[in-house]
Write a protein that holds these residues in place. Structure first.
Motif, mmCIF file in Angstrom:
data_model
loop_
_atom_site.group_PDB
_atom_site.id
_atom_site.type_symbol
_atom_site.label_atom_id
_atom_site.label_comp_id
_atom_site.label_asym_id
_atom_site.label_seq_id
_atom_site.Cartn_x
_atom_site.Cartn_y
_atom_site.Cartn_z
ATOM 1 N N MET A 31 0.831 -1.210 0.000
ATOM 2 C CA MET A 31 0.000 0.000 0.000
ATOM 3 C C MET A 31 0.861 1.254 0.000
ATOM 4 S SD MET A 31 -3.016 0.924 2.718
ATOM 5 C CE MET A 31 -4.086 2.327 2.459
ATOM 6 N N GLY A 32 2.096 1.134 0.450
ATOM 7 C CA GLY A 32 2.964 2.292 0.565
ATOM 8 C C GLY A 32 3.940 2.460 -0.579
ATOM 9 N N PHE A 33 3.811 1.638 -1.648
ATOM 10 C CA PHE A 33 4.704 1.789 -2.797
ATOM 11 C C PHE A 33 4.169 2.894 -3.701
ATOM 12 C CE2 PHE A 33 6.361 -2.874 -2.749
ATOM 13 C CZ PHE A 33 7.080 -2.591 -1.600
ATOM 14 N N GLY A 34 4.817 4.053 -3.657
ATOM 15 C CA GLY A 34 4.364 5.235 -4.369
ATOM 16 C C GLY A 34 4.229 6.379 -3.387
ATOM 17 N N THR A 35 4.252 7.591 -3.878
ATOM 18 C CA THR A 35 4.225 8.763 -2.986
ATOM 19 C C THR A 35 2.963 9.598 -3.156
ATOM 20 O OG1 THR A 35 5.513 10.013 -4.631
ATOM 21 C CG2 THR A 35 6.742 8.909 -2.869
ATOM 22 N N GLU A 36 1.983 9.083 -3.894
ATOM 23 C CA GLU A 36 0.727 9.805 -4.019
ATOM 24 C C GLU A 36 0.095 9.996 -2.639
ATOM 25 O OE1 GLU A 36 1.533 8.004 -7.982
ATOM 26 O OE2 GLU A 36 1.775 7.429 -5.895
ATOM 27 N N ALA A 37 -0.677 11.034 -2.473
ATOM 28 C CA ALA A 37 -1.338 11.377 -1.209
ATOM 29 C C ALA A 37 -0.349 11.859 -0.152
ATOM 30 C CB ALA A 37 -2.154 10.205 -0.658
ATOM 31 N N GLY A 38 0.888 12.151 -0.568
ATOM 32 C CA GLY A 38 1.826 12.792 0.339
ATOM 33 C C GLY A 38 2.600 11.888 1.268
ATOM 34 N N TRP A 39 2.511 10.579 1.086
ATOM 35 C CA TRP A 39 3.308 9.677 1.917
ATOM 36 C C TRP A 39 3.612 8.427 1.117
ATOM 37 C CZ3 TRP A 39 1.927 4.688 3.344
ATOM 38 C CH2 TRP A 39 0.612 4.303 3.061
ATOM 39 N N SER A 54 11.087 1.620 -2.907
ATOM 40 C CA SER A 54 10.200 0.469 -3.078
ATOM 41 C C SER A 54 10.971 -0.727 -3.625
ATOM 42 C CB SER A 54 9.045 0.827 -4.023
ATOM 43 O OG SER A 54 8.249 1.861 -3.489
ATOM 44 N N PHE A 55 11.840 -0.467 -4.610
ATOM 45 C CA PHE A 55 12.652 -1.545 -5.169
ATOM 46 C C PHE A 55 13.606 -2.110 -4.113
ATOM 47 C CE2 PHE A 55 10.743 -0.753 -9.018
ATOM 48 C CZ PHE A 55 11.332 -1.401 -10.104
ATOM 49 N N ALA A 56 14.189 -1.249 -3.299
ATOM 50 C CA ALA A 56 15.116 -1.707 -2.259
ATOM 51 C C ALA A 56 14.387 -2.576 -1.235
ATOM 52 C CB ALA A 56 15.757 -0.503 -1.572
ATOM 53 N N ILE A 57 13.141 -2.206 -0.916
ATOM 54 C CA ILE A 57 12.341 -3.004 0.023
ATOM 55 C C ILE A 57 12.063 -4.374 -0.568
ATOM 56 C CG2 ILE A 57 10.059 -3.208 1.096
ATOM 57 C CD1 ILE A 57 10.098 -0.119 1.360
ATOM 58 N N MET A 58 11.630 -4.426 -1.827
ATOM 59 C CA MET A 58 11.344 -5.717 -2.461
ATOM 60 C C MET A 58 12.605 -6.561 -2.619
ATOM 61 S SD MET A 58 8.335 -4.921 -5.274
ATOM 62 C CE MET A 58 8.857 -3.276 -5.802
ATOM 63 N N GLU A 59 13.729 -5.920 -2.900
ATOM 64 C CA GLU A 59 14.998 -6.645 -3.032
ATOM 65 C C GLU A 59 15.390 -7.274 -1.700
ATOM 66 O OE1 GLU A 59 17.587 -8.367 -5.198
ATOM 67 O OE2 GLU A 59 16.815 -6.576 -6.222
ATOM 68 N N PHE A 97 5.126 -0.495 -9.791
ATOM 69 C CA PHE A 97 6.449 -0.743 -9.209
ATOM 70 C C PHE A 97 6.708 -2.243 -9.065
ATOM 71 C CE2 PHE A 97 7.024 3.555 -6.775
ATOM 72 C CZ PHE A 97 7.157 4.194 -7.988
ATOM 73 N N ILE A 98 5.701 -2.983 -8.617
ATOM 74 C CA ILE A 98 5.864 -4.430 -8.449
ATOM 75 C C ILE A 98 6.126 -5.085 -9.806
ATOM 76 C CG2 ILE A 98 4.654 -6.567 -7.837
ATOM 77 C CD1 ILE A 98 3.304 -4.968 -5.573
ATOM 78 N N GLY A 99 5.368 -4.668 -10.827
ATOM 79 C CA GLY A 99 5.566 -5.227 -12.158
ATOM 80 C C GLY A 99 6.957 -4.933 -12.699
ATOM 81 N N GLU A 100 7.432 -3.718 -12.500
ATOM 82 C CA GLU A 100 8.766 -3.350 -12.984
ATOM 83 C C GLU A 100 9.855 -4.109 -12.235
ATOM 84 O OE1 GLU A 100 8.875 0.856 -12.501
ATOM 85 O OE2 GLU A 100 7.383 1.243 -14.081
ATOM 86 N N PHE A 101 9.609 -4.367 -10.963
ATOM 87 C CA PHE A 101 10.608 -5.102 -10.170
ATOM 88 C C PHE A 101 10.661 -6.567 -10.592
ATOM 89 C CE2 PHE A 101 11.642 -7.820 -6.538
ATOM 90 C CZ PHE A 101 12.884 -7.314 -6.169
ATOM 91 N N ILE A 102 9.519 -7.189 -10.775
ATOM 92 C CA ILE A 102 9.466 -8.630 -11.024
ATOM 93 C C ILE A 102 9.753 -8.979 -12.477
ATOM 94 C CG2 ILE A 102 7.855 -10.594 -11.119
ATOM 95 C CD1 ILE A 102 6.676 -9.616 -8.536
ATOM 96 N N ASN A 103 9.463 -8.073 -13.391
ATOM 97 C CA ASN A 103 9.532 -8.390 -14.827
ATOM 98 C C ASN A 103 10.844 -9.038 -15.257
ATOM 99 O OD1 ASN A 103 8.472 -8.417 -17.492
ATOM 100 N ND2 ASN A 103 9.648 -6.583 -17.981
ATOM 101 N N PRO A 104 12.015 -8.546 -14.830
ATOM 102 C CA PRO A 104 13.258 -9.208 -15.259
ATOM 103 C C PRO A 104 13.613 -10.436 -14.424
ATOM 104 C CG PRO A 104 13.784 -7.279 -13.960
ATOM 105 C CD PRO A 104 12.284 -7.302 -14.092
ATOM 106 N N ARG A 105 12.800 -10.749 -13.420
ATOM 107 C CA ARG A 105 13.086 -11.870 -12.523
ATOM 108 C C ARG A 105 12.189 -13.056 -12.847
ATOM 109 N NH1 ARG A 105 14.046 -7.097 -10.179
ATOM 110 N NH2 ARG A 105 15.834 -6.886 -8.787
#
Length: 320
Positions: A1-9, A16-21, A45-53
């Motif tokens: 739920m926190g991947f992204g900075t919309e709504a100011g947080w 996000s990538f570092a957290i998933m890594e 973000f999840i799709g971009e992280f997983i796509n090459p994996r």
């Protein structure tokens, strides 16, 4: 739920990538998101992280129901039209051919449950979804749905996502007994009550939970103090105790832990190394006990337990 900075947080792309890594390096592979989280940025973000994996290594859960397009009157609700539209958009954002677990996000009190199940079953037959799941829905509706699915040969709900923590135990009245009956895994959201159970607010820390929230009322403070006392005695963090409590409830339970910093994730992952003793569990249970109401409370009366139902409720919720 926190991947992204919309709504100011939230966490930016790099964080996000570092957290998933860090999660993947620790052996983690189950990622839970939703179409609406950060207006779709979380899925991107999840799709971009997983796509090459290795896609098959990861289990991706997402949700549909909540509106993600305010200009489209059909872009919300549990109905089949929105389900199909939402899933197609999620597949694009996630850069994948299939979703492992698709949740109905929240009950709309309008769509027939058979329409929901038939729709998800069609997606499963098409290979776009592997499993059906449901979130934030009354137990009687889930029960009706799984019974219909069994009779019709459709895929049943295999997971239930609800708010559940030491501060929020009301699902024990009917949702969790229902999940156990159907063999559904419980995936609690807010298992740390928005951070309240870490004790940070009692230590003067800041966060998104407002002072007037029931997560910071007198009862919640008393429960958090007991969590901190157990943690101090064991030499661990309160978050470890609160998370492990959910994992030792006697039923299949996978707490969904949100993180917007790598150190938060790394700290929470340490909970898997903790085992709470029966005495610790008893202290936590007693501090956070709720009134089960009828018939749960009635079933626990000594005379009823001994002479009538043979301890059924004790087997469903062993220690409450």
């Amino acid at each position: 739920m926190g991947f992204g900075t919309e709504a100011g947080w939230g966490a930016d792309r790099e964080t996000s990538f570092a957290i998933m890594e860090a999660f993947a390096n620790a052996g983690g592979n189950f990622l839970d998101t939703a179409n609406l989280y950060k207006l779709g940025t979380s899925e991107k973000f999840i799709g971009e992280f997983i796509n090459p994996r290795d896609r098959d290594y990861f289990v991706i859960a997402t949700k549909y129901s909540l509106k993600d397009n305010t200009t489209n009157p059909n872009a919300s609700g549990n109905n089949r039209k929105n389900m199909m539209r939402s899933v197609e958009l999620s597949l694009r954002r996630l850069q994948t051919d299939f979703i492992d677990v698709l949740y109905l996000h929240i009950w709309d009190d309008l769509t027939p449950i058979d329409e929901v199940l038939r729709g998800i079953d069609d997606l499963i037959r098409q290979g776009k979804v592997n499993y059906a799941a449901i979130s934030d829905t009354p137990a009687w509706i889930v029960s009706k749905g799984n019974t219909l699915a069994e009779l019709m040969g459709w895929s049943q709900f295999i997971a239930l996502q609800v708010e559940y923590s030491l501060i929020q135990r009301t699902p024990e009245r009917d949702l969790i007994p229902m999940a156990r009956h159907f063999g559904m895994t419980v995936t609690p959201w807010a298992p740390l009550a928005g951070g309240a159970l870490t004790g940070k607010y009692l230590r003067g820390g800041q966060g998104r939970v407002k002072p007037e929230s029931n997560r910071r009322d007198e009862n919640s403070i008393r429960i958090t103090q007991e969590v901190m006392a157990v943690a101090d005695r064991l030499g661990v963090e309160p978050s470890h105790v609160a998370l492990q409590w959910t994992r030792q409830q006697g039923f299949e339970c996978i707490p969904i832990v949100g993180a917007t910093r790598v150190d938060q994730l790394e700290e929470n992952l340490k909970s898997v190394d903790l085992v709470l003793s029966p005495d610790d569990l008893k202290k936590l249970d007693e501090a956070s006990a709720i009134d089960l109401g009828f018939p749960g409370k009635f079933f626990r009366e000594d005379g009823v337990r001994q002479n009538s139902y043979g301890g059924f409720y004790d087997r469903i919720i062993p220690r409450s």
